[in-house]
Design a protein around this motif. Structure first.
Motif, PDB file in Angstrom:
ATOM      1  N   LYS A   1      48.882  26.715  47.879  1.00  0.00           N
ATOM      2  CA  LYS A   1      49.093  26.768  46.593  1.00  0.00           C
ATOM      3  C   LYS A   1      48.031  27.932  46.134  1.00  0.00           C
ATOM      4  CE  LYS A   1      46.105  22.826  45.198  1.00  0.00           C
ATOM      5  NZ  LYS A   1      45.981  21.670  44.432  1.00  0.00           N
ATOM      6  N   MET A   2      48.271  28.667  45.029  1.00  0.00           N
ATOM      7  CA  MET A   2      47.222  29.789  44.667  1.00  0.00           C
ATOM      8  C   MET A   2      46.095  29.361  43.641  1.00  0.00           C
ATOM      9  SD  MET A   2      48.317  33.235  42.711  1.00  0.00           S
ATOM     10  CE  MET A   2      50.070  33.439  43.726  1.00  0.00           C
ATOM     11  N   GLU A   3      44.895  29.479  44.279  1.00  0.00           N
ATOM     12  CA  GLU A   3      43.810  29.001  43.564  1.00  0.00           C
ATOM     13  C   GLU A   3      43.543  30.049  42.783  1.00  0.00           C
ATOM     14  OE1 GLU A   3      40.031  26.807  45.097  1.00  0.00           O
ATOM     15  OE2 GLU A   3      39.586  28.904  45.351  1.00  0.00           O
ATOM     16  N   SER A   4      43.556  31.200  42.958  1.00  0.00           N
ATOM     17  CA  SER A   4      42.974  32.359  41.821  1.00  0.00           C
ATOM     18  C   SER A   4      43.544  33.662  42.359  1.00  0.00           C
ATOM     19  CB  SER A   4      41.448  32.483  41.931  1.00  0.00           C
ATOM     20  OG  SER A   4      40.882  32.873  42.966  1.00  0.00           O
ATOM     21  N   TRP A   5      43.649  34.641  41.618  1.00  0.00           N
ATOM     22  CA  TRP A   5      44.300  35.942  41.868  1.00  0.00           C
ATOM     23  C   TRP A   5      43.487  37.087  40.926  1.00  0.00           C
ATOM     24  CZ3 TRP A   5      46.806  39.309  38.747  1.00  0.00           C
ATOM     25  CH2 TRP A   5      47.168  40.702  38.998  1.00  0.00           C
ATOM     26  N   ASN A   6      42.938  37.902  41.546  1.00  0.00           N
ATOM     27  CA  ASN A   6      42.488  39.304  40.616  1.00  0.00           C
ATOM     28  C   ASN A   6      42.705  40.409  41.217  1.00  0.00           C
ATOM     29  OD1 ASN A   6      40.145  39.604  42.357  1.00  0.00           O
ATOM     30  ND2 ASN A   6      39.419  37.755  40.999  1.00  0.00           N
ATOM     31  N   LYS A   7      42.239  41.489  40.991  1.00  0.00           N
ATOM     32  CA  LYS A   7      42.420  42.838  41.294  1.00  0.00           C
ATOM     33  C   LYS A   7      41.489  42.964  42.763  1.00  0.00           C
ATOM     34  CE  LYS A   7      43.079  45.323  37.044  1.00  0.00           C
ATOM     35  NZ  LYS A   7      42.643  46.637  36.265  1.00  0.00           N
ATOM     36  N   GLU A   8      40.696  42.164  43.162  1.00  0.00           N
ATOM     37  CA  GLU A   8      39.915  42.222  44.198  1.00  0.00           C
ATOM     38  C   GLU A   8      40.445  41.132  45.460  1.00  0.00           C
ATOM     39  OE1 GLU A   8      38.102  42.032  41.253  1.00  0.00           O
ATOM     40  OE2 GLU A   8      38.346  44.277  41.303  1.00  0.00           O
ATOM     41  N   ARG A   9      40.907  40.093  45.049  1.00  0.00           N
ATOM     42  CA  ARG A   9      41.403  39.028  45.820  1.00  0.00           C
ATOM     43  C   ARG A   9      42.541  38.122  45.631  1.00  0.00           C
ATOM     44  NH1 ARG A   9      37.030  37.340  48.818  1.00  0.00           N
ATOM     45  NH2 ARG A   9      37.475  34.943  48.861  1.00  0.00           N
ATOM     46  N   LEU A  10      43.005  37.580  46.317  1.00  0.00           N
ATOM     47  CA  LEU A  10      43.810  36.350  46.326  1.00  0.00           C
ATOM     48  C   LEU A  10      43.445  35.323  47.106  1.00  0.00           C
ATOM     49  CD1 LEU A  10      46.477  34.955  45.254  1.00  0.00           C
ATOM     50  CD2 LEU A  10      47.762  36.460  47.024  1.00  0.00           C
ATOM     51  N   VAL A  11      43.170  34.150  46.663  1.00  0.00           N
ATOM     52  CA  VAL A  11      43.089  32.823  47.364  1.00  0.00           C
ATOM     53  C   VAL A  11      43.969  31.820  47.469  1.00  0.00           C
ATOM     54  CG1 VAL A  11      41.167  31.086  47.478  1.00  0.00           C
ATOM     55  CG2 VAL A  11      40.497  33.527  46.694  1.00  0.00           C
ATOM     56  N   PHE A  12      44.432  31.443  48.522  1.00  0.00           N
ATOM     57  CA  PHE A  12      45.164  30.155  48.753  1.00  0.00           C
ATOM     58  C   PHE A  12      44.421  29.123  49.319  1.00  0.00           C
ATOM     59  CE2 PHE A  12      48.476  33.648  49.135  1.00  0.00           C
ATOM     60  CZ  PHE A  12      49.370  33.343  48.300  1.00  0.00           C
ATOM     61  N   VAL A  13      44.790  27.863  48.946  1.00  0.00           N
ATOM     62  CA  VAL A  13      44.304  26.552  49.346  1.00  0.00           C
ATOM     63  C   VAL A  13      45.550  25.700  49.746  1.00  0.00           C
ATOM     64  CG1 VAL A  13      42.052  27.009  48.078  1.00  0.00           C
ATOM     65  CG2 VAL A  13      43.890  25.540  47.148  1.00  0.00           C
ATOM     66  N   ARG A  14      45.087  24.835  50.634  1.00  0.00           N
ATOM     67  CA  ARG A  14      45.958  23.767  51.036  1.00  0.00           C
ATOM     68  C   ARG A  14      46.527  23.092  49.709  1.00  0.00           C
ATOM     69  NH1 ARG A  14      42.115  21.079  55.449  1.00  0.00           N
ATOM     70  NH2 ARG A  14      42.451  22.657  57.392  1.00  0.00           N
ATOM     71  N   ASN A  15      48.126  23.048  49.762  1.00  0.00           N
ATOM     72  CA  ASN A  15      48.738  22.251  49.000  1.00  0.00           C
ATOM     73  C   ASN A  15      48.882  21.049  49.621  1.00  0.00           C
ATOM     74  OD1 ASN A  15      50.688  21.144  47.320  1.00  0.00           O
ATOM     75  ND2 ASN A  15      52.496  22.174  47.713  1.00  0.00           N
ATOM     76  N   GLU A  16      47.995  20.028  48.899  1.00  0.00           N
ATOM     77  CA  GLU A  16      47.791  18.333  49.639  1.00  0.00           C
ATOM     78  C   GLU A  16      49.178  17.542  49.290  1.00  0.00           C
ATOM     79  OE1 GLU A  16      45.611  17.893  51.470  1.00  0.00           O
ATOM     80  OE2 GLU A  16      44.074  19.345  50.748  1.00  0.00           O
ATOM     81  N   MET A  17      49.971  18.086  48.460  1.00  0.00           N
ATOM     82  CA  MET A  17      51.289  17.474  48.311  1.00  0.00           C
ATOM     83  C   MET A  17      52.522  18.008  49.088  1.00  0.00           C
ATOM     84  SD  MET A  17      50.220  15.172  46.275  1.00  0.00           S
ATOM     85  CE  MET A  17      51.896  14.239  45.896  1.00  0.00           C
TER      86      MET A  17
END
Length: 604
Positions: free
Chosen positions: A198-214
């Motif tokens: 799932k997407m944790e954060s997004w901006n012009k410098e980086r996109l961060v995905f973390v585990r979707n526990e569900m």
């Protein structure tokens, strides 16, 4: 997948300011583009409900059937030109698709994925202002729950052979307030997920995905975190791999990089890709609205020399792509666009139709020397190399061509979608099913006042016979007859000089073996070459895998122009949004784990 943002829709009054090739500076262009955006919204709404005669006059409808028209030889006229093509009446009575959603399929908050989410996706695609394309979804009459909310019954008004392209990325119904207009949703985050991350954060410098526990699937996320960062310049990609700043990158292969790729802890793999580059001509307005001028121009381009100069360094064994805008060999003979270069014939065509060379050698008629604006994105060395090579040769052949480049955001979000170009090189993605050709090439998909400036046919090609064939192919269930129909369309494209297909790119994955492992090459040939990153291993144990990409999405909406960027689709939507079918590494559509099995198709 690909790729199609194109919601810069214009009006007569404002486009005449913005689309002029004599716009004095970038700030003025930017200001005028802002005017277009504002007026576009007003024009589209008013046109749709036909409220005000003033708006009707601003959105004047003009007929067009693909023939040359002197009235549209000027780029400023683009917004006023319309096409009155209507698809032929369907010969069948429709079809029904029944999907069975996997009982365990849930969103990131544990709520079940249901028929409501399919219905929301259909509603948003069909009705959101600025929707990228409604093709396919406009054949749907209803989307309803069947015997339970885990069964989806989709009713279509006609047989639709490429049905597997529908519902490829679902919108969570509860994530938006109004499913019929999601244009202002997902501005800086896609908050839902039905995939492994799932997407944790997004901006012009980086996109961060973390585990979707569900997440319910067998392909659970392995690494704790996946980070995607923009690395736009090719040199930076390689240096970032060498330094360990990024763990993986996918790109086109250049021979001069081979020593780098042979270093310790750096591995690479080359696979056939589904992306191809072509030279496109804007036929809606500008100099290429003239069939004669366009024909002579196409015949003046020596693709064999262009291949040797620009593409051989990428892949020494490169061959010209001569099928057209498709790479699936079942649908072409392989020589539809062969032997297009004939400079002597080009001269005969021009001179036989009243064109003469002026004192500086350019073709001129009635005192007018057409200016051809070749737009590309700055920083793309391959396209800039193509311009540097071809422009002098085209000028020598009598065509007044000049580079008119801007940054990638301007190129993809403004110039191409608003058809503010005469000539462009565009990389497209070919899919296993040729159904995508209809939304790209049928007359009714040219953005115009008649369709509310919605459509993916940004080249302005309108050939009634070809459009009829495209819709017939979408209706044809016999694979042999369907392939024959598509081949007829490709031959018509070549005869009308719609484009010049050049090269099918290989995909090259480059990665640090001391930082990332697992099935890195598993999807390298697919349209989404790193879509399986949920299975990759965090070898160095630093808690994340870092993927570098050459283009960065400027917005995240999966329905509007944002989704036209392949990099937006690859880096965001496809990583969180579940779909009914996906494209495999060997170019087939297969059912995803969202469904319990193949959908049931019934023809009425």
């Amino acid at each position: 997948l690909m790729v199609h943002w194109w919601a810069e829709r214009r009006s007569t009054q404002v486009s005449s300011l913005v689309l002029s090739s004599t716009t004095p500076d970038k700030s003025a262009r930017s200001s005028k583009m802002s005017q277009v955006k504002s007026f576009k919204k007003l024009c589209a709404v008013c046109f749709g409900v036909a409220l005000l005669s003033l708006t009707v006059s601003a959105c004047t409808v003009n007929s067009g059937n693909g023939e040359s028209d002197i009235s549209f030889s000027n780029i400023e006229a683009c917004a006023t030109r319309s096409y009155q093509y209507l698809p032929k009446e369907q010969l069948n009575t429709g079809m029904t698709i029944s999907y069975e959603i996997a009982p365990e399929a849930v969103w990131e908050d544990g709520s079940h994925i249901t028929a409501d989410d399919f219905k929301a996706t259909w509603d948003a695609t069909l009705n959101t202002p600025g929707s990228l394309s409604t093709s396919g979804y406009d054949q749907v009459i209803s989307v309803e729950a069947g015997r339970s909310d885990k069964q989806v019954v989709v009713t279509l008004k006609s047989v639709y052979a490429p049905y597997k392209i529908l519902f490829s990325s679902l919108i969570k119904a509860d994530s938006v307030e109004d499913t019929s207009d999601i244009s202002q949703d997902f501005l800086d985050l896609i908050p839902f997920s039905g995939r492994a991350y799932k997407m944790e954060s997004w901006n012009k410098e980086r996109l961060v995905f973390v585990r979707n526990e569900m997440y319910w699937g067998d392909d659970q996320a392995v690494a704790r975190k996946v980070v995607i960062v923009p690395v736009p310049e090719s040199e930076d990609e390689i240096s970032s791999i060498e330094s360990g700043k990024i763990d993986f990158v996918v790109r086109q292969f250049f021979q001069e990089e081979k020593p780098v790729l042979e270093q310790d802890n750096i591995a690479s793999a080359v696979a056939s890709g589904s992306n191809f580059e072509s030279i496109w001509l804007n036929q809606k307005c500008g100099p290429f609205a003239d069939d004669i001028f366009r024909s002579a121009f196409i015949k003046s381009i020596d693709l064999d020399r262009l291949l040797s100069e620009v593409y051989k360094p990428i892949a020494p064994s490169a061959e010209l792509l001569q099928c057209g805008p498709i790479t699936a060999r079942d649908y072409c003979t392989g020589n539809e666009f062969a032997n297009s270069y004939d400079l002597i014939e080009a001269i005969k065509i021009m001179e036989g139709n009243g064109w003469k060379r002026n004192e500086i050698g350019y073709w001129e008629k009635d005192g007018v020397v057409p200016e051809i604006r070749w737009v590309s994105n700055t920083g793309n060395t391959r396209r800039e190399r193509a311009q540097s090579y071809l422009i002098p040769l085209l000028q020598e052949a009598g065509f007044n061509v000049s580079a008119d480049n801007c940054d990638v955001e301007c190129y993809l979000q403004k110039r191409l979608p608003s058809m503010d170009y005469d000539l462009a090189m565009v990389t497209s993605t070919s899919h296993p099913d040729p159904g995508y050709l209809t939304k790209l090439f049928s007359c009714d998909q040219i953005p115009s006042p008649v369709n509310g400036f919605v459509g993916d046919n940004r080249w302005g090609w309108c050939n009634d016979e070809a459009s009829d064939l495209l819709y017939a192919a979408d209706e044809e269930t016999d694979p042999v007859l369907r392939a024959s129909t598509v081949r007829q369309v490709l031959r018509l494209m070549a005869a009308d000089h719609v484009l010049l297909p050049v090269f099918q790119f290989p995909n090259t994955g480059i990665w640090r073996t001391d930082k990332v492992g697992g099935p890195i090459e598993g999807e390298l040939s697919s349209p989404a070459p790193f879509s399986n990153f949920n299975q990759w291993l965090d070898v160095d144990g630093d808690g994340e895998i870092v993927i570098g990409v050459e283009q960065w999405p400027k917005c995240l909406n999966p329905i509007t122009q944002c989704f036209d960027s392949p990099w937006m689709a690859l880096t965001t939507v496809l990583s969180v949004s579940p779909g009914a079918f996906k494209t495999t590494n060997d170019g087939r559509y297969v059912v995803t784990n969202l469904l319990s099995g193949e959908p049931v198709i019934s023809v009425r």
